[in-house]
Scaffold this active site. Structure first.
Site, PDB file in Angstrom:
ATOM      1  N   CYS A   1      -2.142  -0.111   7.615  1.00  0.00           N
ATOM      2  CA  CYS A   1      -1.662   0.912   7.800  1.00  0.00           C
ATOM      3  C   CYS A   1      -1.988   1.923   8.931  1.00  0.00           C
ATOM      4  O   CYS A   1      -0.710   2.357   9.036  1.00  0.00           O
ATOM      5  CB  CYS A   1      -2.183   1.896   6.138  1.00  0.00           C
ATOM      6  SG  CYS A   1      -1.835   0.863   4.722  1.00  0.00           S
TER       7      CYS A   1
ATOM      8  N   HIS B   1       0.858  -1.137  -0.506  1.00  0.00           N
ATOM      9  CA  HIS B   1      -0.382  -0.035   0.255  1.00  0.00           C
ATOM     10  C   HIS B   1       0.958   1.134  -0.044  1.00  0.00           C
ATOM     11  O   HIS B   1       2.459   1.484   0.686  1.00  0.00           O
ATOM     12  CB  HIS B   1      -0.773  -0.487   1.355  1.00  0.00           C
ATOM     13  CG  HIS B   1      -1.957  -1.094   1.532  1.00  0.00           C
ATOM     14  ND1 HIS B   1      -2.837  -0.795   1.493  1.00  0.00           N
ATOM     15  CD2 HIS B   1      -1.941  -1.996   0.736  1.00  0.00           C
ATOM     16  CE1 HIS B   1      -3.614  -1.913   1.565  1.00  0.00           C
ATOM     17  NE2 HIS B   1      -3.454  -2.597   1.060  1.00  0.00           N
TER      18      HIS B   1
ATOM     19  N   GLU C   1       0.831   3.777   1.341  1.00  0.00           N
ATOM     20  CA  GLU C   1       1.509   4.556   3.170  1.00  0.00           C
ATOM     21  C   GLU C   1       2.720   3.469   3.464  1.00  0.00           C
ATOM     22  O   GLU C   1       3.146   3.892   4.211  1.00  0.00           O
ATOM     23  CB  GLU C   1       0.391   4.274   4.516  1.00  0.00           C
ATOM     24  CG  GLU C   1      -1.162   5.116   4.078  1.00  0.00           C
ATOM     25  CD  GLU C   1      -2.430   4.709   2.894  1.00  0.00           C
ATOM     26  OE1 GLU C   1      -3.083   4.869   2.835  1.00  0.00           O
ATOM     27  OE2 GLU C   1      -1.941   3.919   2.371  1.00  0.00           O
TER      28      GLU C   1
ATOM     29  N   CYS D   1      -6.573   1.807   5.582  1.00  0.00           N
ATOM     30  CA  CYS D   1      -6.303   0.639   6.275  1.00  0.00           C
ATOM     31  C   CYS D   1      -6.026   0.544   7.346  1.00  0.00           C
ATOM     32  O   CYS D   1      -5.336   0.726   8.231  1.00  0.00           O
ATOM     33  CB  CYS D   1      -6.587  -0.021   5.366  1.00  0.00           C
ATOM     34  SG  CYS D   1      -4.650  -1.038   5.402  1.00  0.00           S
TER      35      CYS D   1
END
Length: 180
Positions: free
Chosen positions: A107, A74, A76, A104
């Protein structure tokens, strides 16, 4: 039958309980949005992230889950790793994270572990947002670190790029009678 897009019916984000935004929020969110555009160009879910401390960009990334066939890639997570390597430490104390979508659970947990000061996102993720939509990982009172958060900068542009991406995935090719 197509799967509904979780970003189709997003309304404007509600006010943030952590208070007003910072004067630099729009500027740094624009950099995160550039990363989201890069992701879209690679057929990745268009989410971008920038990590800033004292006006300096420490890390910037976009989703690469499809490219690397790795569900942890991801924006992040990649930006956190980049910033930590750049500083040579695992804690990003005093940093602000700008991401085009609410982080999410994975993260958000990493952001708490990294001890960032603040997270700013453009739009909520109603299907898996771990900060305000489905959970409160950043500000949970039992966690050993709480993170300030703010939402809304560049919400319209971030919502549009997500909706465009997911709509393109739902397009069903038309089959003519002679092709069947």
């Amino acid at each position: 039958m197509s799967t509904p897009d979780p970003f189709d019916n997003l309304e404007d984000s509600s006010p943030n309980p952590s208070g007003p935004g910072h004067p630099d929020d729009e500027r740094f969110m624009a950099l995160a949005f550039e990363e989201a555009q890069r992701a879209a160009g690679r057929d990745e879910v268009p989410i971008g992230c920038v990590i800033v401390r004292e006006g300096m960009v420490l890390g910037r990334a976009h989703n690469l889950t499809r490219t690397h066939t790795d569900p942890t890639c991801h924006a992040e997570m990649l930006a956190i790793s980049q910033a930590a390597r750049r500083l040579g430490v695992m804690r990003l104390v005093g940093a602000t994270v700008y991401t085009t979508v609410e982080p999410c659970f994975m993260c958000a947990g990493a952001l708490v572990h990294a001890r960032v000061k603040r997270v700013v996102w453009a739009v909520r993720d109603p299907k898996f947002g771990g900060c305000a939509s489905l959970g409160t990982v950043l500000s949970h009172p039992q966690a050993n670190h709480q993170v300030e958060w703010h939402e809304g900068p560049m919400a319209d542009a971030s919502r549009e790029i997500l909706q465009t991406f997911f709509r393109s995935k739902r397009v069903v090719p038309r089959v003519s009678p002679g092709d069947a």
